[in-house]
Design a protein around this motif. Structure first.
Motif, PDB file in Angstrom:
ATOM      1  N   MET A 134       8.016  -4.080  -0.191  1.00 20.70           N
ATOM      2  CA  MET A 134       7.130  -4.127   0.974  1.00 20.70           C
ATOM      3  C   MET A 134       5.681  -3.840   0.590  1.00 20.70           C
ATOM      4  N   ILE A 135       5.491  -2.909  -0.320  1.00 20.70           N
ATOM      5  CA  ILE A 135       4.134  -2.602  -0.782  1.00 20.70           C
ATOM      6  C   ILE A 135       3.500  -3.831  -1.410  1.00 20.70           C
ATOM      7  N   ASN A 136       4.253  -4.540  -2.242  1.00 20.86           N
ATOM      8  CA  ASN A 136       3.709  -5.726  -2.899  1.00 20.86           C
ATOM      9  C   ASN A 136       3.484  -6.867  -1.912  1.00 20.86           C
ATOM     10  N   LEU A 157       8.766   7.511  -2.879  1.00 18.66           N
ATOM     11  CA  LEU A 157       7.500   8.214  -2.731  1.00 18.66           C
ATOM     12  C   LEU A 157       6.571   7.925  -3.905  1.00 18.66           C
ATOM     13  N   ASP A 158       7.128   7.860  -5.101  1.00 16.40           N
ATOM     14  CA  ASP A 158       6.305   7.541  -6.278  1.00 16.40           C
ATOM     15  C   ASP A 158       5.693   6.146  -6.170  1.00 16.40           C
ATOM     16  N   TYR A 159       6.459   5.188  -5.668  1.00 13.53           N
ATOM     17  CA  TYR A 159       5.905   3.843  -5.481  1.00 13.53           C
ATOM     18  C   TYR A 159       4.746   3.875  -4.486  1.00 13.53           C
ATOM     19  N   ALA A 160       4.894   4.632  -3.422  1.00 13.58           N
ATOM     20  CA  ALA A 160       3.814   4.757  -2.439  1.00 13.58           C
ATOM     21  C   ALA A 160       2.593   5.438  -3.056  1.00 13.58           C
ATOM     22  N   ARG A 161       2.833   6.435  -3.892  1.00  7.29           N
ATOM     23  CA  ARG A 161       1.722   7.112  -4.558  1.00  7.29           C
ATOM     24  C   ARG A 161       0.928   6.132  -5.427  1.00  7.29           C
ATOM     25  N   ILE A 162       1.638   5.301  -6.181  1.00  8.52           N
ATOM     26  CA  ILE A 162       0.969   4.319  -7.044  1.00  8.52           C
ATOM     27  C   ILE A 162       0.099   3.392  -6.207  1.00  8.52           C
ATOM     28  N   GLN A 165      -2.976   5.222  -5.062  1.00  3.37           N
ATOM     29  CA  GLN A 165      -3.910   5.426  -6.173  1.00  3.37           C
ATOM     30  C   GLN A 165      -4.746   4.173  -6.427  1.00  3.37           C
ATOM     31  N   ASN A 166      -4.186   3.016  -6.044  1.00  3.70           N
ATOM     32  CA  ASN A 166      -4.898   1.746  -6.168  1.00  3.70           C
ATOM     33  C   ASN A 166      -5.583   1.352  -4.856  1.00  3.70           C
ATOM     34  N   ASN A 167      -5.772   2.346  -3.990  1.00  3.02           N
ATOM     35  CA  ASN A 167      -6.498   2.178  -2.727  1.00  3.02           C
ATOM     36  C   ASN A 167      -5.850   1.193  -1.773  1.00  3.02           C
ATOM     37  N   GLN A 168      -4.524   1.092  -1.839  1.00  4.84           N
ATOM     38  CA  GLN A 168      -3.818   0.228  -0.895  1.00  4.84           C
ATOM     39  C   GLN A 168      -3.557   0.990   0.401  1.00  4.84           C
ATOM     40  N   ALA A 169      -3.542   0.250   1.513  1.00  2.00           N
ATOM     41  CA  ALA A 169      -3.392   0.842   2.847  1.00  2.00           C
ATOM     42  C   ALA A 169      -1.918   1.097   3.139  1.00  2.00           C
ATOM     43  N   VAL A 170      -1.382   2.175   2.579  1.00  2.00           N
ATOM     44  CA  VAL A 170       0.031   2.529   2.723  1.00  2.00           C
ATOM     45  C   VAL A 170       0.137   3.980   3.178  1.00  2.00           C
ATOM     46  N   GLN A 211       7.132  18.319  -1.867  1.00  2.00           N
ATOM     47  CA  GLN A 211       5.911  18.187  -2.676  1.00  2.00           C
ATOM     48  C   GLN A 211       5.006  17.109  -2.094  1.00  2.00           C
ATOM     49  N   GLY A 212       5.608  16.037  -1.581  1.00  2.00           N
ATOM     50  CA  GLY A 212       4.820  14.994  -0.942  1.00  2.00           C
ATOM     51  C   GLY A 212       4.096  15.489   0.296  1.00  2.00           C
ATOM     52  N   LEU A 213       4.734  16.368   1.062  1.00  2.00           N
ATOM     53  CA  LEU A 213       4.073  16.966   2.224  1.00  2.00           C
ATOM     54  C   LEU A 213       2.922  17.869   1.791  1.00  2.00           C
ATOM     55  N   ILE A 214       3.129  18.573   0.703  1.00  2.00           N
ATOM     56  CA  ILE A 214       2.134  19.529   0.223  1.00  2.00           C
ATOM     57  C   ILE A 214       0.914  18.817  -0.355  1.00  2.00           C
ATOM     58  N   ASP A 215       1.150  17.769  -1.170  1.00  2.00           N
ATOM     59  CA  ASP A 215       0.024  17.143  -1.877  1.00  2.00           C
ATOM     60  C   ASP A 215      -0.621  15.988  -1.111  1.00  2.00           C
ATOM     61  N   GLY A 216      -0.114  15.693   0.088  1.00  2.00           N
ATOM     62  CA  GLY A 216      -0.731  14.659   0.903  1.00  2.00           C
ATOM     63  C   GLY A 216      -0.172  13.271   0.719  1.00  2.00           C
ATOM     64  N   SER A 217       0.861  13.117  -0.100  1.00  2.00           N
ATOM     65  CA  SER A 217       1.453  11.806  -0.319  1.00  2.00           C
ATOM     66  C   SER A 217       2.281  11.327   0.871  1.00  2.00           C
TER      67      SER A 217
END
Length: 372
Positions: A134-136, A157-162, A165-170, A211-217
Motif C-alpha cells: 500500500m505504501i508503494n 511499523l518498520d515499513y511505515a518508518r522507512i 523517513q522519505n517524507n511520504q504521507a503515511v 516504542q512506536g507510540l513513544i518515538d512518534g512512528s
C-alpha cells in the motif's frame, strides 16, 4: 468516527452513508462522523468521491485488501489517485488475502480448526507485506495520503518508518489489544473471544508497538470496536475458526487502558496521550480546530481523569452491546470520571447523563497535507 460496514453488492458510495445517518438520527448522544467504505471501483464510484468529500463532509475512505469486498491492486491505485485529487485520506485494512486463503484452507483440511489457527493463518508477514504494498501504491499514485489502520506488528511499523523517513504521507494507528494482549490468548478455553483481524501477535510485538507510540512512528490509538457476543455470535466458530466473526469490543476501555498502561507506567506523557487520542485524529480527519484542542471557539469536549482512581475492568460495569470484554480482570490506574460534550456533561462517575439526539453529524474538512 465509525467505519461503515459493507452494503449490498454493487451499491454506490452514498448508500451506506444514508443507512448510517439513519442509525444515528435522533439517537446519537455525542458528535459523530463516518469513514466512507469502498466495496468496488468503477467510473461511477470514482465520480462520486468528490461529492462525498465536499458536499457530504466525508473526508476519509476505507478500503480492504482482504474480506468479501477486497480490492485488487489496480483498483487500489485508481482509488488512491482519485481520493488524493478530491482531498480525502485513504485508510486501509492491509492483509495479503491470497496467502491467508491458502494457509486457512491448509489448516482446515488438516482438521486444525481451533482459535490459534486463526492467528497462524494470518501471520504478521501477511499484514506487513500488504502495508509495504500500500505504501508503494500510494507513492505511485502521486504520493496519495495513506492511513494504516489497526497496525499489529513491528515489521509493518518498520515499513511505515522507512516511508516517513522519505517524507511520504503515511500515518498509522494501533489499538489497545495489540499493546496489551498476545497470541497466547487463543490457547485459553475461551479463545474464540480473541478472534479478530489482524490477529493478536507474539508477545515480542507489543514492545515494538509501544516504542512506536513513544518515538512518534504511530500517530493514533483507536479501537476497531466490534460488539459481537461471545455466547452467541462467537460460538459460530466453535468447530471452525474461519466461521467466527472477526472483532473485539473495546470502545469504552480504550482511554483508561492507554492512560493506565501508558501514562501511569511512564511510557508516554500526558501530552502524548492527548495527542494520540484526540489532537492527532482531529488533525488527520478534518475536525481541527473545532475538535482536538482546548481553544476559544473550539467545542468544549473534555474527558476528565482521576489519576488516583484504581479499577479492575469487569464487563458487568461496562455499557457496550457485547457480553464480554477481552480485558476482563485488567487493573487500571486512573479512570475517566466525567465526559463533557460541547459543554454538556454526558457522563459522570460511570452514569450516563446525556440525551439521545444531542449528538451532531460532523461535516469534516477535506484532507490537506498540513494536517500532518
Amino acid at each position: 468516527m465509525d467505519h461503515m460496514g459493507f452494503g449490498p453488492e454493487g451499491c454506490d458510495l452514498f448508500h451506506q452513508l444514508k443507512v448510517y445517518k439513519g442509525y444515528a438520527q435522533d439517537k446519537a448522544v455525542i458528535d459523530y462522523s463516518f469513514h466512507g467504505v469502498i466495496q468496488h471501483i468503477d467510473d461511477t464510484i470514482l465520480g462520486q468521491m468528490e461529492a462525498m468529500v465536499h458536499e457530504q463532509g466525508i473526508a476519509s475512505f476505507k478500503l480492504y485488501l482482504t474480506y468479501q469486498h477486497k480490492l485488487q491492486d489496480g483498483a487500489v491505485y485508481r482509488a488512491l489517485s482519485k481520493l488524493k485529487k478530491v482531498g480525502a485520506l485513504t485508510a486501509v485494512h492491509p492483509e495479503n488475502d491470497a496467502t491467508i486463503a491458502i494457509k486457512r484452507a491448509q489448516f482446515l483440511n488438516e482438521g486444525k480448526t481451533t482459535p490459534e489457527y486463526h492467528a497462524l493463518s494470518r501471520p504478521l508477514e501477511c499484514e506487513a507485506e500488504a502495508v509495504a504494498r500500500m505504501i508503494n501504491l500510494a507513492k505511485l499514485a502521486d504520493d496519495a495520503p495513506l492511513y494504516i489502520v489497526h497496525l499489529s506488528n513491528g515489521l509493518g511499523l518498520d515499513y511505515a518508518r522507512i516511508a516517513r523517513q522519505n517524507n511520504q504521507a503515511v500515518w498509522g494507528e494501533t489499538c489497545p489489544q495489540y499493546l496489551l494482549l498476545d497470541e497466547r490468548c487463543y490457547l485459553q478455553p475461551d479463545g474464540l473471544k480473541y478472534i479478530l483481524s489482524p490477529p493478536l501477535r507474539p508477545e515480542a510485538e507489543k514492545a515494538k508497538l509501544w516504542q512506536g507510540l513513544i518515538d512518534g512512528s504511530i500517530d493514533t490509538v483507536a479501537t476497531d470496536h466490534c460488539a459481537f457476543t461471545y455466547q452467541e455470535q462467537k460460538q459460530l466458530g466453535i468447530d471452525d475458526f474461519s466461521l467466527c466473526p472477526n472483532g473485539l469490543p473495546g470502545v469504552e476501555t480504550r482511554m483508561p487502558l492507554l492512560f493506565s498502561e501508558g501514562v501511569m507506567k511512564n511510557r508516554i506523557s500526558v501530552q502524548r496521550f492527548v495527542y494520540l487520542t484526540s489532537y492527532k485524529p482531529a488533525k488527520l480527519f478534518g475536525l481541527y480546530p473545532k475538535k482536538g484542542c482546548f481553544e476559544v471557539g473550539s467545542d468544549a469536549d473534555l474527558v476528565i481523569f482521576d489519576a488516583n482512581e484504581k479499577r479492575i475492568i469487569n464487563h458487568d460495569v461496562l455499557h457496550d452491546n457485547s457480553d464480554y470484554t477481552p480485558f476482563e480482570g485488567t487493573a487500571c490506574h486512573g479512570w475517566p470520571i466525567m465526559t463533557i460534550s460541547r459543554g454538556a456533561i454526558v457522563a459522570h462517575q460511570g452514569t450516563f447523563t446525556g440525551q439521545a439526539g444531542y449528538g451532531q453529524f460532523m461535516h469534516r474538512k477535506p484532507f490537506k497535507a498540513q494536517n500532518s
